[in-house]
Design an enzyme around this catalytic site. Structure first.
Site, PDB file in Angstrom:
ATOM      1  N   ASP A   1     -30.549 -35.999 -34.999  1.00 51.33           N
ATOM      2  CA  ASP A   1     -29.323 -35.909 -35.780  1.00 51.33           C
ATOM      3  C   ASP A   1     -28.452 -34.739 -35.337  1.00 51.33           C
ATOM      4  O   ASP A   1     -28.891 -33.861 -34.595  1.00 51.33           O
ATOM      5  CB  ASP A   1     -29.646 -35.798 -37.279  1.00 51.33           C
ATOM      6  CG  ASP A   1     -30.861 -34.909 -37.572  1.00 51.33           C
ATOM      7  OD1 ASP A   1     -31.235 -34.120 -36.685  1.00 51.33           O
ATOM      8  OD2 ASP A   1     -31.415 -34.997 -38.671  1.00 51.33           O
TER       9      ASP A   1
ATOM     10  N   ASP B   1     -36.351 -34.012 -50.224  1.00 51.58           N
ATOM     11  CA  ASP B   1     -36.076 -35.279 -50.915  1.00 51.58           C
ATOM     12  C   ASP B   1     -36.681 -36.473 -50.166  1.00 51.58           C
ATOM     13  O   ASP B   1     -36.339 -37.613 -50.438  1.00 51.58           O
ATOM     14  CB  ASP B   1     -34.567 -35.471 -51.112  1.00 51.58           C
ATOM     15  CG  ASP B   1     -33.789 -35.443 -49.794  1.00 51.58           C
ATOM     16  OD1 ASP B   1     -34.438 -35.424 -48.720  1.00 51.58           O
ATOM     17  OD2 ASP B   1     -32.547 -35.442 -49.836  1.00 51.58           O
TER      18      ASP B   1
ATOM     19  N   HIS C   1     -36.359 -37.138 -46.933  1.00 52.61           N
ATOM     20  CA  HIS C   1     -35.586 -37.697 -45.813  1.00 52.61           C
ATOM     21  C   HIS C   1     -36.269 -37.462 -44.473  1.00 52.61           C
ATOM     22  O   HIS C   1     -36.981 -36.480 -44.290  1.00 52.61           O
ATOM     23  CB  HIS C   1     -34.136 -37.178 -45.800  1.00 52.61           C
ATOM     24  CG  HIS C   1     -33.971 -35.732 -45.464  1.00 52.61           C
ATOM     25  ND1 HIS C   1     -33.230 -34.861 -46.233  1.00 52.61           N
ATOM     26  CD2 HIS C   1     -34.406 -34.982 -44.416  1.00 52.61           C
ATOM     27  CE1 HIS C   1     -33.229 -33.661 -45.683  1.00 52.61           C
ATOM     28  NE2 HIS C   1     -33.943 -33.708 -44.576  1.00 52.61           N
TER      29      HIS C   1
ATOM     30  N   GLU D   1     -30.858 -39.756 -46.070  1.00 51.84           N
ATOM     31  CA  GLU D   1     -30.973 -39.283 -47.444  1.00 51.84           C
ATOM     32  C   GLU D   1     -31.434 -40.424 -48.363  1.00 51.84           C
ATOM     33  O   GLU D   1     -31.358 -41.597 -47.985  1.00 51.84           O
ATOM     34  CB  GLU D   1     -29.611 -38.768 -47.920  1.00 51.84           C
ATOM     35  CG  GLU D   1     -29.060 -37.616 -47.080  1.00 51.84           C
ATOM     36  CD  GLU D   1     -29.769 -36.279 -47.340  1.00 51.84           C
ATOM     37  OE1 GLU D   1     -30.980 -36.270 -47.649  1.00 51.84           O
ATOM     38  OE2 GLU D   1     -29.101 -35.244 -47.221  1.00 51.84           O
TER      39      GLU D   1
HETATM   40  C1  F6R Z   1     -33.706 -32.275 -38.543  1.00 51.22           C
HETATM   41  C2  F6R Z   1     -34.271 -33.374 -39.318  1.00 51.22           C
HETATM   42  C3  F6R Z   1     -34.619 -33.174 -40.757  1.00 51.22           C
HETATM   43  C4  F6R Z   1     -35.655 -32.070 -40.941  1.00 51.22           C
HETATM   44  C5  F6R Z   1     -35.965 -31.844 -42.416  1.00 51.22           C
HETATM   45  C6  F6R Z   1     -36.925 -30.699 -42.620  1.00 51.22           C
HETATM   46  O1  F6R Z   1     -33.412 -32.703 -37.229  1.00 51.22           O
HETATM   47  O2  F6R Z   1     -34.441 -34.432 -38.795  1.00 51.22           O
HETATM   48  O3  F6R Z   1     -35.093 -34.373 -41.296  1.00 51.22           O
HETATM   49  O4  F6R Z   1     -36.827 -32.417 -40.254  1.00 51.22           O
HETATM   50  O5  F6R Z   1     -34.781 -31.587 -43.109  1.00 51.22           O
HETATM   51  O6  F6R Z   1     -36.330 -29.517 -42.217  1.00 51.22           O
HETATM   52  P1  F6R Z   1     -37.183 -28.158 -42.107  1.00 51.22           P
HETATM   53  O7  F6R Z   1     -38.157 -28.357 -41.020  1.00 51.22           O
HETATM   54  O8  F6R Z   1     -36.172 -27.111 -41.756  1.00 51.22           O
HETATM   55  O9  F6R Z   1     -37.803 -27.966 -43.434  1.00 51.22           O
END
Ligand code: F6R
Length: 274
Positions: A67, A136, A138, A143
């Site tokens: 992303d 959440d 994701h 989301e």
């Molecule tokens: C980022 C991504 C997100 C993160 C998630 C957890 O490229 O794909 O899904 O993996 O938000 O983020 P952290 O590791 O910072 O807790």
């Protein structure tokens, strides 16, 4: 879904490194899907160390990141592209032309997303997809409410995700409100999936992913129907699992299961005895 519970973040990263090493060396996988965020940082350090030990090599590896924020250029210090460059890419021997990223400054969101799907397909699909998980539930930026069939698409970030990611920005209001992300369907097409989660703040999402119903309100729950998923978590992230003991035992039993099967096959005359 195979659930592996480790004592701490370091052990999670070391175990994850072994899975990536086996994917690159034994399975000869050439196309990786990668996340940003705090969770994979120790794994990325392990990958750099593995390269320095000449255990792994990235010279013919291609990557697709999950992303990117909309509105940030590749060299913006808060962009995911910049994050990956500074945390991993500039420390390994990957060819810049093999790095694929969604363009956060595209003038045509739909065309950008469609082209990303085409680029993935042109390389034969993602072989190993590495993931983190949001509080959440994701994966990528899918989301709650994102279709489990979704392909690469644009998304409006939830208030929760914006608040969580504010730590990377000077002020919460600087966090972009929109992003581009691979869809859940795109992620599910990967041959193998490795999801990492550490810390108590991920415990509810981890429980929903592993034990909850498959629902678009927790996009990670879609992984339950993927044939080759390993979830590597620490005890804090595992702490809300209802069947914690069972998951732990099932992980510990994996090698024993193969020993048992080999013995049974030998007994049935299906394998040579020695
Ligand atoms: C980022 C991504 C997100 C993160 C998630 C957890 O490229 O794909 O899904 O993996 O938000 O983020 P952290 O590791 O910072 O807790």
């Amino acid at each position: 879904m195979r659930v592996v519970i480790k004592d701490n973040e370091k052990q999670v990263a070391e175990y994850a490194y072994e899975i990536v090493r086996m994917a690159l060396v034994d399975r000869q996988y050439k196309v990786l899907g990668l996340p940003t965020g705090s969770t994979p940082l120790l794994l990325y350090s392990e990958l750099i160390a593995g390269l320095n030990r000449t255990e792994i090599d990235f010279s013919d590896i291609s990557t697709f990141n999950l992303d990117e924020y909309l509105g940030l250029s590749a060299d913006h210090p808060r962009s995911y592209r910049y994050f990956m460059e500074t945390r991993l890419f500039e420390k390994i021997n990957i060819k810049p032309s093999n790095i694929h990223f969604l363009n956060g400054l595209t003038d045509n969101v739909e065309a950008e997303c469609a082209e990303y799907e085409d680029q993935i397909a042109a390389l034969g699909g993602i072989k190993l997809q590495i993931l983190g998980i949001g509080r959440d539930g994701h994966i990528g930026f899918n989301e709650p409410g994102s279709s489990l069939e979704s392909r690469t698409h644009y998304v409006t970030l939830t208030k929760e995700t914006i608040a969580d990611n504010a730590r990377f920005f000077d002020r919460e209001k600087d966090v972009p409100r929109w992003a581009l992300t691979m869809g859940v369907g795109t992620v599910m097409d990967a041959e193998q999936i490795l999801l990492l989660a550490t810390g108590e703040n991920k415990a509810a999402a981890v429980a929903a992913m592993i034990e909850g119903p498959i629902t678009q309100m927790c996009s990670a729950s879609a992984l339950q129907s993927h044939p080759d998923v390993t979830v590597v978590i620490d005890w804090a992230a595992a702490s809300k699992l209802q069947h914690l003991e069972y998951w732990k035992q099932a992980a510990d039993d994996y090698d024993e299961m193969y020993d048992f099967l080999t013995a049974a096959r030998r007994h049935a005359g299906l394998e040579d005895s020695y």
